[in-house]
Design an enzyme around this catalytic site. Structure first.
Site, PDB file in Angstrom:
ATOM      1  N   ASP A  73     -60.147  63.247  16.525  1.00  0.00           N
ATOM      2  CA  ASP A  73     -59.547  62.528  17.651  1.00  0.00           C
ATOM      3  C   ASP A  73     -60.217  61.163  17.811  1.00  0.00           C
ATOM      4  OD1 ASP A  73     -58.047  64.768  18.157  1.00  0.00           O
ATOM      5  OD2 ASP A  73     -59.373  65.506  19.740  1.00  0.00           O
TER       6      ASP A  73
HETATM    7  N1  URA Z   1     -61.044  69.598  17.917  1.00  0.00           N
HETATM    8  C1  URA Z   1     -60.720  68.642  18.806  1.00  0.00           C
HETATM    9  O1  URA Z   1     -60.345  68.939  19.944  1.00  0.00           O
HETATM   10  N2  URA Z   1     -60.807  67.360  18.417  1.00  0.00           N
HETATM   11  C2  URA Z   1     -61.241  66.980  17.192  1.00  0.00           C
HETATM   12  O2  URA Z   1     -61.325  65.789  16.906  1.00  0.00           O
HETATM   13  C3  URA Z   1     -61.583  67.993  16.278  1.00  0.00           C
HETATM   14  C4  URA Z   1     -61.468  69.301  16.671  1.00  0.00           C
END
Ligand code: URA
Length: 237
Positions: free
Chosen positions: A103
């Site tokens: 993310d």
């Molecule tokens: N889980 C999440 O919520 N975000 C990420 O970037 C990776 C795993």
């Protein structure tokens, strides 16, 4: 037909400026004949050599990146900066993409490559490559969270999650989470479901790869031979 400096810079081994210097120094041959000019156009399938060593126009590149927060795991985005913007120009032209996403606000280990076959196999859901994350939440984690993760959760929105690991650390608002899959916002959604929203998330490992502790946020380095061999083995190549 493409310019010689572009063809050689696209291998990711030299910048265009370095290619110009190599040509000027007479160190580059094309089809066995010393190259005259970096601007001269050639078929990329021609035979290129630098210092007598053959150069394939299709060099595969594998980088480990310590992704900082604030960049998206994409190759281009109309509105937001991408992780590729951390790379020098000559590496931005070799077709790299992130093998697996984090993310925008997540930090940590990201593999960048232009090896589509390897990425495809590594990310195939049936391969179940473990990924571990350091997480900090709002609230205190306990054994009930570990048990819920281990049992496999079904979230309020219907998302069914495979069993996952959650090891609470000494500070009970932090944990190491291990996932075998990578659904959209998965850790955030799993922990929101437990009433303990994620405040900070960082990926530490992906299969056999561990984030190099000497890489600061935003820094990258090529995978070592040993790392690459291990990643290939994990991908079944
Ligand atoms: N889980 C999440 O919520 N975000 C990420 O970037 C990776 C795993």
């Amino acid at each position: 037909m493409e310019r010689l400096d572009k063809i050689l810079a696209n291998t990711g081994r030299w910048s265009r400026k370095e290619v110009r210097e190599l040509v000027r120094a007479g160190r580059v041959t094309v089809n066995g004949v010393p190259a005259r000019s970096p601007e001269e156009k050639w078929d990329p399938a021609a035979r290129f050599e630098v210092d007598g060593a053959a150069i394939s126009g299709e060099r595969l590149v594998y980088l480990m990146l310590h992704k900082p927060a604030g960049l998206v795991s994409a190759t281009d985005d109309p509105r937001q900066p991408t992780v590729l913007e951390l790379l020098p120009d000559y590496l931005r032209r070799v077709g790299l993409f992130p093998a697996g996403r984090l993310d925008k606000d997540t930090e940590g280990l990201l593999l960048l490559t232009n090896d589509g076959a390897l990425a495809h196999r590594l990310l195939a859901p049936r391969r179940h490559v473990d990924k571990t994350y350091f997480v900090r939440v709002d609230g205190q984690l306990d054994g009930s969270d570990t048990a819920a993760f281990a049992a496999g959760m079904t979230l309020g929105d219907g998302l069914v999650c495979m069993p996952a690991g959650l090891e609470v650390l000494e500070q009970a608002d932090t944990a190491i989470v291990t996932l075998r899959e990578g659904k959209y916002h998965q850790i955030k959604r799993m922990l929101a479901c437990r009433g303990k929203p994620v405040r900070y998330l960082k990926r530490l490992t992906m299969g056999p790869l561990t984030l190099d502790p000497s890489l600061e946020r935003g820094e990258w380095r090529p995978l070592t031979e040993v790392e690459l061999a291990a990643v290939r083995a994990t991908a079944g190549i």
